[in-house]
Design a protein around this motif. Structure first.
Motif, PDB file in Angstrom:
ATOM      1  N   ALA A 147      33.635  33.675  40.691  1.00  0.00           N
ATOM      2  CA  ALA A 147      32.676  34.759  40.609  1.00  0.00           C
ATOM      3  C   ALA A 147      33.614  35.723  40.540  1.00  0.00           C
ATOM      4  O   ALA A 147      33.398  35.686  41.158  1.00  0.00           O
ATOM      5  CB  ALA A 147      31.001  35.108  41.540  1.00  0.00           C
ATOM      6  N   ALA A 148      32.778  36.352  39.444  1.00  0.00           N
ATOM      7  CA  ALA A 148      33.994  37.824  39.598  1.00  0.00           C
ATOM      8  C   ALA A 148      33.452  38.757  40.264  1.00  0.00           C
ATOM      9  O   ALA A 148      33.394  40.119  39.152  1.00  0.00           O
ATOM     10  CB  ALA A 148      34.493  37.994  38.043  1.00  0.00           C
ATOM     11  N   TYR A 169      36.983  35.318  42.321  1.00  0.00           N
ATOM     12  CA  TYR A 169      38.004  36.113  41.159  1.00  0.00           C
ATOM     13  C   TYR A 169      37.959  36.996  41.206  1.00  0.00           C
ATOM     14  O   TYR A 169      37.172  37.729  40.953  1.00  0.00           O
ATOM     15  CB  TYR A 169      37.592  35.663  39.630  1.00  0.00           C
ATOM     16  CG  TYR A 169      38.451  35.774  39.133  1.00  0.00           C
ATOM     17  CD1 TYR A 169      39.704  35.104  38.548  1.00  0.00           C
ATOM     18  CD2 TYR A 169      39.017  37.307  38.529  1.00  0.00           C
ATOM     19  CE1 TYR A 169      41.364  35.918  37.501  1.00  0.00           C
ATOM     20  CE2 TYR A 169      40.078  37.340  37.736  1.00  0.00           C
ATOM     21  CZ  TYR A 169      40.769  36.577  37.686  1.00  0.00           C
ATOM     22  OH  TYR A 169      41.887  37.547  36.703  1.00  0.00           O
ATOM     23  N   ASN A 170      39.601  38.002  42.123  1.00  0.00           N
ATOM     24  CA  ASN A 170      39.419  39.198  41.493  1.00  0.00           C
ATOM     25  C   ASN A 170      39.234  39.769  42.876  1.00  0.00           C
ATOM     26  O   ASN A 170      38.812  41.075  43.070  1.00  0.00           O
ATOM     27  CB  ASN A 170      39.439  39.716  40.498  1.00  0.00           C
ATOM     28  CG  ASN A 170      41.077  41.331  40.658  1.00  0.00           C
ATOM     29  OD1 ASN A 170      41.262  41.085  41.095  1.00  0.00           O
ATOM     30  ND2 ASN A 170      40.313  41.918  39.739  1.00  0.00           N
ATOM     31  N   ARG A 171      38.488  39.444  43.817  1.00  0.00           N
ATOM     32  CA  ARG A 171      37.627  40.295  45.473  1.00  0.00           C
ATOM     33  C   ARG A 171      37.702  38.544  46.478  1.00  0.00           C
ATOM     34  O   ARG A 171      37.824  37.442  46.574  1.00  0.00           O
ATOM     35  CB  ARG A 171      36.266  40.230  44.949  1.00  0.00           C
ATOM     36  CG  ARG A 171      35.163  39.291  45.095  1.00  0.00           C
ATOM     37  CD  ARG A 171      34.106  39.177  43.573  1.00  0.00           C
ATOM     38  NE  ARG A 171      34.746  40.214  42.505  1.00  0.00           N
ATOM     39  CZ  ARG A 171      34.066  41.681  41.798  1.00  0.00           C
ATOM     40  NH1 ARG A 171      33.601  42.004  43.423  1.00  0.00           N
ATOM     41  NH2 ARG A 171      34.456  42.284  40.810  1.00  0.00           N
ATOM     42  N   SER A 172      37.891  39.441  47.488  1.00  0.00           N
ATOM     43  CA  SER A 172      38.879  38.686  48.595  1.00  0.00           C
ATOM     44  C   SER A 172      37.864  39.357  49.816  1.00  0.00           C
ATOM     45  O   SER A 172      38.274  39.122  50.407  1.00  0.00           O
ATOM     46  CB  SER A 172      39.894  38.469  49.051  1.00  0.00           C
ATOM     47  OG  SER A 172      40.331  40.551  49.064  1.00  0.00           O
ATOM     48  N   SER A 179      38.958  32.596  47.372  1.00  0.00           N
ATOM     49  CA  SER A 179      39.707  33.181  46.839  1.00  0.00           C
ATOM     50  C   SER A 179      40.613  33.499  45.846  1.00  0.00           C
ATOM     51  O   SER A 179      41.662  33.437  46.589  1.00  0.00           O
ATOM     52  CB  SER A 179      38.893  34.692  46.944  1.00  0.00           C
ATOM     53  OG  SER A 179      40.235  34.626  47.635  1.00  0.00           O
ATOM     54  N   VAL A 180      40.478  34.073  44.487  1.00  0.00           N
ATOM     55  CA  VAL A 180      41.777  34.804  44.061  1.00  0.00           C
ATOM     56  C   VAL A 180      41.660  36.062  43.420  1.00  0.00           C
ATOM     57  O   VAL A 180      40.704  36.585  42.891  1.00  0.00           O
ATOM     58  CB  VAL A 180      42.180  33.877  42.722  1.00  0.00           C
ATOM     59  CG1 VAL A 180      43.364  34.105  41.873  1.00  0.00           C
ATOM     60  CG2 VAL A 180      42.668  32.734  43.911  1.00  0.00           C
ATOM     61  N   SER A 181      42.312  36.905  44.492  1.00  0.00           N
ATOM     62  CA  SER A 181      42.385  38.645  43.957  1.00  0.00           C
ATOM     63  C   SER A 181      44.566  39.228  43.588  1.00  0.00           C
ATOM     64  O   SER A 181      45.520  38.252  44.256  1.00  0.00           O
ATOM     65  CB  SER A 181      41.582  39.250  44.710  1.00  0.00           C
ATOM     66  OG  SER A 181      41.883  40.202  45.108  1.00  0.00           O
ATOM     67  N   CYS A 182      43.990  40.569  42.806  1.00  0.00           N
ATOM     68  CA  CYS A 182      44.862  41.413  42.926  1.00  0.00           C
ATOM     69  C   CYS A 182      45.098  41.722  44.239  1.00  0.00           C
ATOM     70  O   CYS A 182      43.717  42.649  44.546  1.00  0.00           O
ATOM     71  CB  CYS A 182      44.771  42.241  41.646  1.00  0.00           C
ATOM     72  SG  CYS A 182      46.436  43.256  41.667  1.00  0.00           S
ATOM     73  N   ASN A 183      45.708  41.775  44.684  1.00  0.00           N
ATOM     74  CA  ASN A 183      45.902  42.641  46.301  1.00  0.00           C
ATOM     75  C   ASN A 183      45.936  44.380  45.707  1.00  0.00           C
ATOM     76  O   ASN A 183      46.736  44.955  45.885  1.00  0.00           O
ATOM     77  CB  ASN A 183      47.830  42.425  47.030  1.00  0.00           C
ATOM     78  CG  ASN A 183      47.074  43.494  47.957  1.00  0.00           C
ATOM     79  OD1 ASN A 183      46.420  44.209  48.701  1.00  0.00           O
ATOM     80  ND2 ASN A 183      47.854  42.929  49.142  1.00  0.00           N
ATOM     81  N   ASP A 209      31.688  55.528  41.946  1.00  0.00           N
ATOM     82  CA  ASP A 209      30.704  55.484  42.815  1.00  0.00           C
ATOM     83  C   ASP A 209      29.835  54.020  42.668  1.00  0.00           C
ATOM     84  O   ASP A 209      29.300  54.369  43.746  1.00  0.00           O
ATOM     85  CB  ASP A 209      29.841  56.145  41.159  1.00  0.00           C
ATOM     86  CG  ASP A 209      28.555  57.369  42.459  1.00  0.00           C
ATOM     87  OD1 ASP A 209      29.206  57.464  43.555  1.00  0.00           O
ATOM     88  OD2 ASP A 209      27.636  57.139  41.913  1.00  0.00           O
ATOM     89  N   LEU A 210      30.101  53.133  42.206  1.00  0.00           N
ATOM     90  CA  LEU A 210      29.593  52.082  42.554  1.00  0.00           C
ATOM     91  C   LEU A 210      29.821  51.340  43.979  1.00  0.00           C
ATOM     92  O   LEU A 210      30.942  51.614  45.066  1.00  0.00           O
ATOM     93  CB  LEU A 210      30.078  50.901  41.578  1.00  0.00           C
ATOM     94  CG  LEU A 210      29.262  51.062  40.206  1.00  0.00           C
ATOM     95  CD1 LEU A 210      29.735  50.034  39.196  1.00  0.00           C
ATOM     96  CD2 LEU A 210      27.843  51.895  39.744  1.00  0.00           C
ATOM     97  N   ASP A 211      29.286  50.682  44.558  1.00  0.00           N
ATOM     98  CA  ASP A 211      29.573  49.691  45.800  1.00  0.00           C
ATOM     99  C   ASP A 211      30.693  48.630  45.689  1.00  0.00           C
ATOM    100  O   ASP A 211      30.305  47.451  45.418  1.00  0.00           O
ATOM    101  CB  ASP A 211      27.938  49.484  46.776  1.00  0.00           C
ATOM    102  CG  ASP A 211      28.899  49.171  47.433  1.00  0.00           C
ATOM    103  OD1 ASP A 211      29.595  48.789  48.516  1.00  0.00           O
ATOM    104  OD2 ASP A 211      27.800  47.976  48.510  1.00  0.00           O
ATOM    105  N   SER A 212      31.424  49.182  45.212  1.00  0.00           N
ATOM    106  CA  SER A 212      32.768  48.111  44.634  1.00  0.00           C
ATOM    107  C   SER A 212      34.062  47.830  45.350  1.00  0.00           C
ATOM    108  O   SER A 212      34.505  48.852  45.893  1.00  0.00           O
ATOM    109  CB  SER A 212      32.682  48.604  42.814  1.00  0.00           C
ATOM    110  OG  SER A 212      33.915  48.245  42.683  1.00  0.00           O
ATOM    111  N   LEU A 213      34.057  46.797  45.678  1.00  0.00           N
ATOM    112  CA  LEU A 213      35.077  46.310  46.965  1.00  0.00           C
ATOM    113  C   LEU A 213      36.486  46.582  45.918  1.00  0.00           C
ATOM    114  O   LEU A 213      37.284  47.310  46.931  1.00  0.00           O
ATOM    115  CB  LEU A 213      34.914  44.896  47.030  1.00  0.00           C
ATOM    116  CG  LEU A 213      36.693  44.598  47.636  1.00  0.00           C
ATOM    117  CD1 LEU A 213      36.494  45.345  49.154  1.00  0.00           C
ATOM    118  CD2 LEU A 213      36.433  42.888  47.887  1.00  0.00           C
ATOM    119  N   VAL A 214      35.724  46.435  44.444  1.00  0.00           N
ATOM    120  CA  VAL A 214      37.785  46.258  44.474  1.00  0.00           C
ATOM    121  C   VAL A 214      37.939  47.968  44.432  1.00  0.00           C
ATOM    122  O   VAL A 214      39.336  48.614  44.855  1.00  0.00           O
ATOM    123  CB  VAL A 214      38.445  46.098  42.764  1.00  0.00           C
ATOM    124  CG1 VAL A 214      39.054  46.182  41.226  1.00  0.00           C
ATOM    125  CG2 VAL A 214      37.805  44.767  43.336  1.00  0.00           C
TER     126      VAL A 214
END
Length: 354
Positions: A147-148, A169-172, A179-183, A209-214
């Motif tokens: 899940a990305a 994927y890309n969230r931790s 999970s596998v993610s970029c720091n 503006d989105l509720d985005s962890l990234v």
């Protein structure tokens, strides 16, 4: 009543397999047809097309030759029912991610294909679609899901109950799930320090503006780096991860006379590209007057007309790690949640001092 007739003959390895025919031309070939043509049992045919199964090289070659001449292909779905393995991994991906980062799907497909697994893609537009997608995914006999996108706890529990391994994927942000993610926090620090090394001290930030962890983690890293080295945030704007909101940010500041910054850091490259175009339209020189930077290292950001400083993701390494971790979970070799963080890759572009 129509009578269906077939003509077939069994042969040894020295004789050419007979063509199995059906009077109506629509009957599907089966493993029994291949078995008769190759002079072996149906179970031998099944073993010949099952990776790791026991069958002599000579018999396997004879079966494969007979199957090829008959035009037979193993029924993957039937095998999934019999073995409880589909060799298919589900991938939940935002449509926007797939549009701007097609290399993510390509890298994951390559990594899993090398292990004999295939990717089934499930695209979503908004986080609110997750519930319906999870129900849809669980109607398939998938070996695992990547899940990305963020999946709420109640839907993660559905995967647990169905015993389908889940990997982010890309969230931790989920400590109980692999999970596998970029720091992203370290990536934010990296791009801010790079610009400050070029002499910049006054920054404008274009947040997600989105509720985005990234998005949150990237900007948190930027702010932490600025706070530790004397940088200041002179302007702030929130928008979606797209070109239009990068343009909107620069116009918003210009309309209000907010121009006392020498660098813009956007939450992703598409926003940064929009911001650069808007600055050029206003007659401001980039990067001589204002440097513009982003994240993700997308191809468009490297075009000569943009050359956006950015922090890219080690997509190939992340895909390899995802494939390795997922296959271990499928095989039951580990049940422990594992998080792997990868450092971002700095792409300098033109980040000259003002």
């Amino acid at each position: 009543m129509q009578t269906i007739t077939r003509r077939c003959r069994c042969v040894t390895s020295r004789r050419k397999p007979a063509v199995v025919e059906a009077a109506d031309g629509h009957r599907r070939l089966t493993s029994e047809d291949v078995a008769r043509a190759a002079g072996v049992s149906a179970s031998a045919v099944s073993r010949a097309f099952t990776p790791g199964a026991s069958v002599s090289p000579e018999k396997r070659a004879r079966i494969v030759r007979a199957a090829s001449e008959l035009g037979y292909r193993p029924n993957v779905m039937a095998r999934a029912v019999a073995t409880q393995r589909s060799n298919v991994i589900g991938l939940i991906l935002f449509s926007e991610t797939n549009r701007h980062h097609p290399e993510v799907l390509l890298a994951l497909s390559r990594a899993f294909s090398a292990l004999g697994l295939r990717i089934m893609l499930f695209l979503i537009e908004e986080d609110e679609e997750i519930g319906g997608v999870v129900d849809h995914i669980l109607s398939y006999r998938l070996d695992g899901v990547i899940a990305a996108a963020t999946i709420p706890a109640e839907h993660r529990a559905q995967f647990d109950r169905a015993r389908v391994p889940l990997l982010f994927y890309n969230r931790s942000d989920q400590a109980d799930t692999s999970s596998v993610s970029c720091n992203h926090h370290a990536s934010g620090e990296m791009i801010a320090r790079h610009l400050m090394a070029g002499g910049h001290r006054s920054f404008a930030l274009i947040r997600a503006d989105l509720d985005s962890l990234v998005g949150r983690e990237r900007m948190r890293g930027v702010e932490d780096a600025l706070a530790g080295t004397g940088g200041v945030v002179a302007a702030d704007f929130r928008g979606d991860f797209d070109y239009d909101h990068g343009v909107a940010a620069v116009r918003h500041w210009a309309d209000r006379g907010i121009v006392d910054f020498t660098a813009i850091i956007a939450a992703n490259d598409m926003m940064a590209i929009g911001a650069k175009d808007a600055l050029v339209q206003q007659g401001r020189r980039v990067p001589e007057e204002v440097a513009v930077a982003g994240f993700d290292g997308i191809e468009a950001g490297r075009w000569l007309s943009y050359r956006i400083p950015s922090v890219g993701q080690p997509i190939e390494a992340m895909a390899q790690a995802a494939a390795e971790m997922m296959t271990r979970r499928i095989a039951g070799r580990t049940a422990i949640a594992e998080q792997r963080l990868f450092p971002g890759l700095l792409q300098t572009g033109f980040a000259d001092a003002p």
